[in-house]
Design an enzyme around this catalytic site. Structure first.
Site, PDB file in Angstrom:
ATOM      1  N   ASP A  20       3.545   0.638  12.181  1.00 25.93           N
ATOM      2  CA  ASP A  20       2.321   0.099  11.579  1.00 25.93           C
ATOM      3  C   ASP A  20       1.989  -1.306  12.080  1.00 25.93           C
ATOM      4  O   ASP A  20       0.871  -1.789  11.878  1.00 25.93           O
ATOM      5  CB  ASP A  20       2.442   0.073  10.048  1.00 25.93           C
ATOM      6  CG  ASP A  20       2.510   1.473   9.467  1.00 25.93           C
ATOM      7  OD1 ASP A  20       2.149   2.435  10.170  1.00 25.93           O
ATOM      8  OD2 ASP A  20       2.929   1.601   8.302  1.00 25.93           O
ATOM      9  N   ARG A  62      -3.738  10.006   3.295  1.00 26.52           N
ATOM     10  CA  ARG A  62      -2.533  10.695   3.703  1.00 26.52           C
ATOM     11  C   ARG A  62      -1.634  11.006   2.501  1.00 26.52           C
ATOM     12  O   ARG A  62      -1.015  12.056   2.409  1.00 26.52           O
ATOM     13  CB  ARG A  62      -1.769   9.774   4.678  1.00 26.52           C
ATOM     14  CG  ARG A  62      -0.462  10.306   5.151  1.00 26.52           C
ATOM     15  CD  ARG A  62      -0.661  11.408   6.136  1.00 26.52           C
ATOM     16  NE  ARG A  62       0.582  12.077   6.462  1.00 26.52           N
ATOM     17  CZ  ARG A  62       0.625  13.248   7.052  1.00 26.52           C
ATOM     18  NH1 ARG A  62      -0.471  13.878   7.371  1.00 26.52           N
ATOM     19  NH2 ARG A  62       1.776  13.796   7.333  1.00 26.52           N
ATOM     20  N   LYS A 121       0.830  -1.213   0.000  1.00 23.92           N
ATOM     21  CA  LYS A 121       0.000   0.000   0.000  1.00 23.92           C
ATOM     22  C   LYS A 121       0.860   1.256   0.000  1.00 23.92           C
ATOM     23  O   LYS A 121       0.658   2.167  -0.803  1.00 23.92           O
ATOM     24  CB  LYS A 121      -0.914   0.001   1.222  1.00 23.92           C
ATOM     25  CG  LYS A 121      -1.465   1.375   1.582  1.00 23.92           C
ATOM     26  CD  LYS A 121      -2.203   1.335   2.885  1.00 23.92           C
ATOM     27  CE  LYS A 121      -2.282   2.510   3.735  1.00 23.92           C
ATOM     28  NZ  LYS A 121      -1.325   3.363   4.224  1.00 23.92           N
ATOM     29  N   ASN A 122       1.819   1.320   0.923  1.00 21.52           N
ATOM     30  CA  ASN A 122       2.553   2.579   1.059  1.00 21.52           C
ATOM     31  C   ASN A 122       3.518   2.830  -0.096  1.00 21.52           C
ATOM     32  O   ASN A 122       3.942   3.955  -0.322  1.00 21.52           O
ATOM     33  CB  ASN A 122       3.248   2.636   2.428  1.00 21.52           C
ATOM     34  CG  ASN A 122       2.221   2.854   3.534  1.00 21.52           C
ATOM     35  OD1 ASN A 122       1.094   3.277   3.273  1.00 21.52           O
ATOM     36  ND2 ASN A 122       2.603   2.555   4.776  1.00 21.52           N
ATOM     37  N   ARG A 177      -9.396   0.616   3.264  1.00 13.09           N
ATOM     38  CA  ARG A 177      -8.459   1.643   2.802  1.00 13.09           C
ATOM     39  C   ARG A 177      -7.094   1.032   2.495  1.00 13.09           C
ATOM     40  O   ARG A 177      -6.386   1.510   1.603  1.00 13.09           O
ATOM     41  CB  ARG A 177      -8.241   2.687   3.911  1.00 13.09           C
ATOM     42  CG  ARG A 177      -9.121   3.877   3.832  1.00 13.09           C
ATOM     43  CD  ARG A 177      -8.494   4.987   4.650  1.00 13.09           C
ATOM     44  NE  ARG A 177      -7.092   5.131   4.324  1.00 13.09           N
ATOM     45  CZ  ARG A 177      -6.138   5.500   5.164  1.00 13.09           C
ATOM     46  NH1 ARG A 177      -6.449   5.798   6.397  1.00 13.09           N
ATOM     47  NH2 ARG A 177      -4.887   5.604   4.793  1.00 13.09           N
ATOM     48  N   ARG A 202       0.688  14.730  12.624  1.00 15.92           N
ATOM     49  CA  ARG A 202       1.167  14.477  11.263  1.00 15.92           C
ATOM     50  C   ARG A 202       1.389  15.739  10.426  1.00 15.92           C
ATOM     51  O   ARG A 202       0.798  15.898   9.345  1.00 15.92           O
ATOM     52  CB  ARG A 202       0.242  13.492  10.548  1.00 15.92           C
ATOM     53  CG  ARG A 202       0.026  12.229  11.353  1.00 15.92           C
ATOM     54  CD  ARG A 202      -0.725  11.170  10.608  1.00 15.92           C
ATOM     55  NE  ARG A 202       0.100  10.476   9.636  1.00 15.92           N
ATOM     56  CZ  ARG A 202      -0.326   9.468   8.900  1.00 15.92           C
ATOM     57  NH1 ARG A 202      -1.556   9.058   9.008  1.00 15.92           N
ATOM     58  NH2 ARG A 202       0.482   8.871   8.051  1.00 15.92           N
ATOM     59  N   PRO A 203       2.241  16.650  10.909  1.00 13.46           N
ATOM     60  CA  PRO A 203       2.543  17.831  10.098  1.00 13.46           C
ATOM     61  C   PRO A 203       3.336  17.461   8.838  1.00 13.46           C
ATOM     62  O   PRO A 203       3.890  16.364   8.757  1.00 13.46           O
ATOM     63  CB  PRO A 203       3.405  18.689  11.033  1.00 13.46           C
ATOM     64  CG  PRO A 203       3.982  17.735  12.012  1.00 13.46           C
ATOM     65  CD  PRO A 203       3.016  16.590  12.138  1.00 13.46           C
ATOM     66  N   CYS A 228      -5.369   8.429   8.423  1.00 10.85           N
ATOM     67  CA  CYS A 228      -5.680   7.944   9.765  1.00 10.85           C
ATOM     68  C   CYS A 228      -5.305   8.973  10.828  1.00 10.85           C
ATOM     69  O   CYS A 228      -4.269   9.622  10.738  1.00 10.85           O
ATOM     70  CB  CYS A 228      -4.921   6.658  10.015  1.00 10.85           C
ATOM     71  SG  CYS A 228      -5.612   5.277   9.112  1.00 10.85           S
TER      72      CYS A 228
HETATM   73  N1  EPU Z   1       6.694  14.409  10.789  1.00 11.44           N
HETATM   74  C1  EPU Z   1       6.845  15.766  11.044  1.00 11.44           C
HETATM   75  N2  EPU Z   1       6.955  16.602   9.978  1.00 11.44           N
HETATM   76  C2  EPU Z   1       6.914  16.172   8.697  1.00 11.44           C
HETATM   77  C3  EPU Z   1       6.748  14.802   8.456  1.00 11.44           C
HETATM   78  C4  EPU Z   1       6.648  13.933   9.525  1.00 11.44           C
HETATM   79  O1  EPU Z   1       6.880  16.189  12.198  1.00 11.44           O
HETATM   80  O2  EPU Z   1       7.014  16.995   7.777  1.00 11.44           O
HETATM   81  C5  EPU Z   1       6.609  13.482  11.930  1.00 11.44           C
HETATM   82  C6  EPU Z   1       5.264  12.775  11.987  1.00 11.44           C
HETATM   83  O3  EPU Z   1       4.290  13.534  12.679  1.00 11.44           O
HETATM   84  C7  EPU Z   1       5.622  11.493  12.691  1.00 11.44           C
HETATM   85  C8  EPU Z   1       7.028  11.199  12.187  1.00 11.44           C
HETATM   86  O4  EPU Z   1       7.539  12.444  11.721  1.00 11.44           O
HETATM   87  O5  EPU Z   1       5.667  11.714  14.066  1.00 11.44           O
HETATM   88  C9  EPU Z   1       7.120  10.181  11.085  1.00 11.44           C
HETATM   89  O6  EPU Z   1       6.195  10.477  10.048  1.00 11.44           O
HETATM   90  P1  EPU Z   1       6.420  10.003   8.546  1.00 11.44           P
HETATM   91  O7  EPU Z   1       6.507  11.206   7.691  1.00 11.44           O
HETATM   92  O8  EPU Z   1       7.535   9.032   8.485  1.00 11.44           O
HETATM   93  O9  EPU Z   1       5.057   9.239   8.245  1.00 11.44           O
HETATM   94  P2  EPU Z   1       4.125   9.400   6.986  1.00 11.44           P
HETATM   95  O10 EPU Z   1       4.920   9.555   5.752  1.00 11.44           O
HETATM   96  O11 EPU Z   1       3.060  10.367   7.279  1.00 11.44           O
HETATM   97  C10 EPU Z   1       4.147   6.860   6.410  1.00 11.44           C
HETATM   98  C11 EPU Z   1       3.104   5.804   6.210  1.00 11.44           C
HETATM   99  C12 EPU Z   1       2.496   5.447   7.554  1.00 11.44           C
HETATM  100  C13 EPU Z   1       3.601   4.971   8.479  1.00 11.44           C
HETATM  101  C14 EPU Z   1       4.692   6.028   8.583  1.00 11.44           C
HETATM  102  C15 EPU Z   1       5.878   5.583   9.407  1.00 11.44           C
HETATM  103  C16 EPU Z   1       2.285   6.271   4.017  1.00 11.44           C
HETATM  104  C17 EPU Z   1       1.182   6.753   3.159  1.00 11.44           C
HETATM  105  N3  EPU Z   1       2.079   6.298   5.314  1.00 11.44           N
HETATM  106  O12 EPU Z   1       3.451   7.965   6.962  1.00 11.44           O
HETATM  107  O13 EPU Z   1       1.604   4.395   7.297  1.00 11.44           O
HETATM  108  O14 EPU Z   1       3.066   4.711   9.738  1.00 11.44           O
HETATM  109  O15 EPU Z   1       5.165   6.380   7.277  1.00 11.44           O
HETATM  110  O16 EPU Z   1       6.452   4.454   8.888  1.00 11.44           O
HETATM  111  O17 EPU Z   1       3.312   5.832   3.536  1.00 11.44           O
HETATM  112  C18 EPU Z   1      -0.254   3.041   7.707  1.00 11.44           C
HETATM  113  O18 EPU Z   1       0.071   2.416   6.673  1.00 11.44           O
HETATM  114  O19 EPU Z   1      -1.120   2.643   8.515  1.00 11.44           O
HETATM  115  C19 EPU Z   1       0.437   4.296   7.996  1.00 11.44           C
HETATM  116  C20 EPU Z   1      -0.022   5.167   8.863  1.00 11.44           C
END
Ligand code: EPU
Length: 432
Positions: free
Chosen positions: A307, A95, A25-26, A399, A124-125, A119
Site C-alpha cells: 500500500d 473490498r 482504514k483496513n 474512500r 483479487r480472488p 480498487c
Molecule cells: N489472494 C488470493 N486468494 C485469496 C486471497 C488473496 O489469491 O483468497 C491473493 C491476492 O490476489 C493478492 C495476495 O493474495 O495477490 C494478497 O491479498 P490479501 O488477501 O492479503 O489482500 P486483501 O485482504 O484483499 C488487504 C488490504 C489491501 C492491502 C492488502 C495487502 C483491506 C480491506 N485491504 O487486501 O489494502 O493492499 O491487504 O496488505 O484490508 C489499500 O488499503 O489500498 C488496500 C488495497
C-alpha cells in the site's frame, strides 16, 4: 456542459509542522463487520471518516443492525440483525464487504455476499476465504457474482492458507470466533490490523491467540458481549504523510501513530537520505538535499507494504540514480506510473518491476486517479511538481484517507477543489 470536480495542486511548497494520524482504514473495515458477531451493542472509537466506513454502516443497517456514527465513534447494536443478504450496489463499493461472509456465517449461519469491489489492482480472488469457510463446515456456492454460504453450526478446524492473505486470515478469524471447538490458521498474515481485529474480538470475550504470528489459534465461544474499543492508527496514512514530508524536503511530525509499524518505510527513507526521529507515538521526518535512488520489494508485514509502494514511487521519480521497485503482492499496481509520466517521470515497467530513472524535477499536468493509493501517489507527485497539477477522480482518495487534503494544507500545501467542464482538455474521464 456537465462539470466535474478536480483537485488542483500548486506544487513546490515545503511541508512543515505537526499532523495527527486518523484511525486505520483496513482495521476499521474489518472491525465493523466483526461487531455483528456480538450479542450486545459495541462502541468503536477512532473510526476514520471515509467512504468505506459509511458504506459498511449502510450495509449493517440494511441487515437490521442499529448503527449510529458520529465524530469518529460508531455504536453498533446487532441485536436486530436478521438479514443475511448484502445488496450488490453496497458490496461493490469496497473490498472489505467479503468480511460479511465470516461475520454473517458466525451470526446467523447464512451469508449472501456479492463478490467484493474495491480498487482494481489485480484479480483479487477470495478462494482462501472460501476454503476457510468450507473447512469450518460451511457449504459455499461461489458460482456467478455472489458467494452463498450456509452452516447450521460452524465447527473449528485446521486451515492451512496457500498464501499469506490479510483478508482471508481475518475472515476465518471472524467465522471461527463463535464456532464450536478450536480453529488453527497456519500461514496467517501478520499485519498490524490482524492483531487489532483479534484484540477487538477478545474484548468481546473471544479466545484468539497468536495474532501477529503466522499461527493463530481460536477457541470458539458461545456468546460475545458488548465492548468499547479504539481502533489503532492508520499505518498507511502515517506512511503517506512521511513520504509527503520527504518528497517536499519538509519537516513534518506525524503524531498519534505507532512508530514500530513504520520500520520498513523508515529504513527506506533513511537509505534515501532523509532524517527520521521516532518517539513513543510520533515520527518526525526531515529531508534536505537530494534523495538517493533505492530498490524496494513489496512484501507481507513486516516487509515493505504494497500500500505504500505507489506513494513511494512518486518520491523516487526525482531521486538521483535508478530505482527498482518490485510489486510482489498485486499484479496490477503500477497504473499510476503512466500518470506520473505525464508529469515528467522517467519510468519503465517490466512485468512486476518498475525501473525509475530519477529526473531533475516533475512538472504540473492533468492526471487521473485509478485507485486509492494511486491517488496518494499523484498528490505527492503534484506537491513535488513545479506548476499546477489537476487531479481527476478524487473519490478514490475519499474512500480511504480521512481529510488528506485538509491535513496537507495545514502543513502548507496549496490544494483546492475546482469545477471544470467535462469536455475541457484538462479532463479525460476514461483512460485506457
Ligand atoms: N489472494 C488470493 N486468494 C485469496 C486471497 C488473496 O489469491 O483468497 C491473493 C491476492 O490476489 C493478492 C495476495 O493474495 O495477490 C494478497 O491479498 P490479501 O488477501 O492479503 O489482500 P486483501 O485482504 O484483499 C488487504 C488490504 C489491501 C492491502 C492488502 C495487502 C483491506 C480491506 N485491504 O487486501 O489494502 O493492499 O491487504 O496488505 O484490508 C489499500 O488499503 O489500498 C488496500 C488495497
Amino acid at each position: 456542459m456537465p462539470m466535474v470536480e478536480k483537485m488542483q495542486v500548486i506544487g513546490g511548497t515545503r511541508l512543515e509542522g505537526v499532523v495527527s494520524v486518523s484511525g486505520g482504514k483496513n482495521t476499521a473495515v474489518a472491525i465493523i463487520p466483526a461487531a455483528l458477531l456480538c450479542d450486545e451493542p459495541c462502541t468503536i472509537d477512532n473510526l476514520p471518516d471515509i467512504d468505506d466506513v459509511h458504506a459498511l454502516a449502510e450495509i449493517l443497517r440494511h441487515l437490521g443492525a442499529g448503527v449510529v456514527y458520529e465524530q469518529g465513534v460508531m455504536r453498533i447494536d446487532p441485536r436486530g440483525v436478521g438479514g443475511h443478504a448484502v445488496p450488490f450496489h453496497l458490496a461493490q463499493r469496497m473490498r472489505a464487504s467479503s468480511y460479511l461472509i465470516g461475520a454473517l456465517l458466525g451470526r446467523v449461519g447464512r451469508a449472501e455476499v456479492p463478490f467484493p469491489g474495491g480498487c482494481v489492482i489485480g484479480a483479487r480472488p477470495i478462494d482462501q476465504h472460501i476454503k476457510g469457510m468450507r473447512a469450518l463446515g460451511a457449504t459455499v456456492d461461489s458460482r456467478g457474482d455472489t458467494v452463498r454460504a450456509r452452516a447450521d453450526a460452524l465447527k473449528g478446524s485446521d486451515v492451512f492458507l496457500d498464501m499469506v492473505t490479510v483478508g482471508g486470515t481475518i475472515n476465518i478469524m471472524l467465522a471461527a470466533a463463535r464456532a464450536v471447538g478450536n480453529t488453527v490458521i497456519y500461514n496467517a498474515a501478520k499485519e498490524p490490523h490482524i492483531v487489532d481485529v483479534a484484540n477487538f474480538l477478545n474484548s468481546m470475550g473471544a479466545h484468539v491467540k497468536g495474532a501477529g504470528t503466522d499461527v493463530i489459534r481460536i477457541r470458539g465461544v458461545q456468546r460475545l458481549w458488548g465492548c468499547s474499543y479504539t481502533v489503532i492508527p492508520d499505518q498507511i496514512e502515517t506512511g503517506t504523510l512521511m513520504i509527503a514530508a520527504a518528497a517536499t524536503h519538509g519537516d513534518v511530525t506525524v503524531t498519534g501513530c505507532i512508530p514500530t509499524h513504520m520500520d520498513s518505510l523508515a529504513a527506506k527513507l533513511l537509505e534515501m537520505g532523509a532524517r527520521i526521529d521516532a518517539g513513543d507515538d510520533a515520527i518526525r521526518v526531515r529531508s534536505y538535499g537530494a534523495h538517493r535512488a533505492i530498490n524496494i520489494k513489496t512484501q507481507v508485514y513486516p516487509g515493505f507494504p504494497t500500500d505504500l509502494q505507489q506513494p513511494m514511487t512518486a518520491l523516487l521519480c526525482t531521486a538521483k540514480g535508478s530505482s527498482m521497485v518490485t510489486e510482489n503482492i498485486f499484479e496490477n499496481r503500477f497504473r499510476h506510473l503512466s500518470e506520473l509520466q505525464r508529469m515528467g517521470a522517467n519510468v519503465r515497467v517490466m512485468d512486476r518491476t518498475a525501473i525509475i530513472d530519477g529526473v531533475e524535477g516533475l512538472f504540473g499536468a492533468s492526471v487521473y486517479i485509478t485507485d486509492l493509493r494511486a491517488g496518494a501517489a499523484l498528490v505527492i507527485g503534484a506537491l513535488m511538481a513545479e506548476g499546477v497539477t489537476e487531479i481527476a477522480n478524487t473519490h478514490y482518495i475519499e474512500r480511504g484517507y480521512e481529510h488528506l487534503e485538509r491535513k496537507l494544507c495545514e502543513l502548507g500545501a496549496n490544494i483546492r477543489r475546482v469545477q471544470v467542464e467535462e469536455s475541457s482538455p484538462l479532463t479525460e474521464l476514461v483512460r485506457g
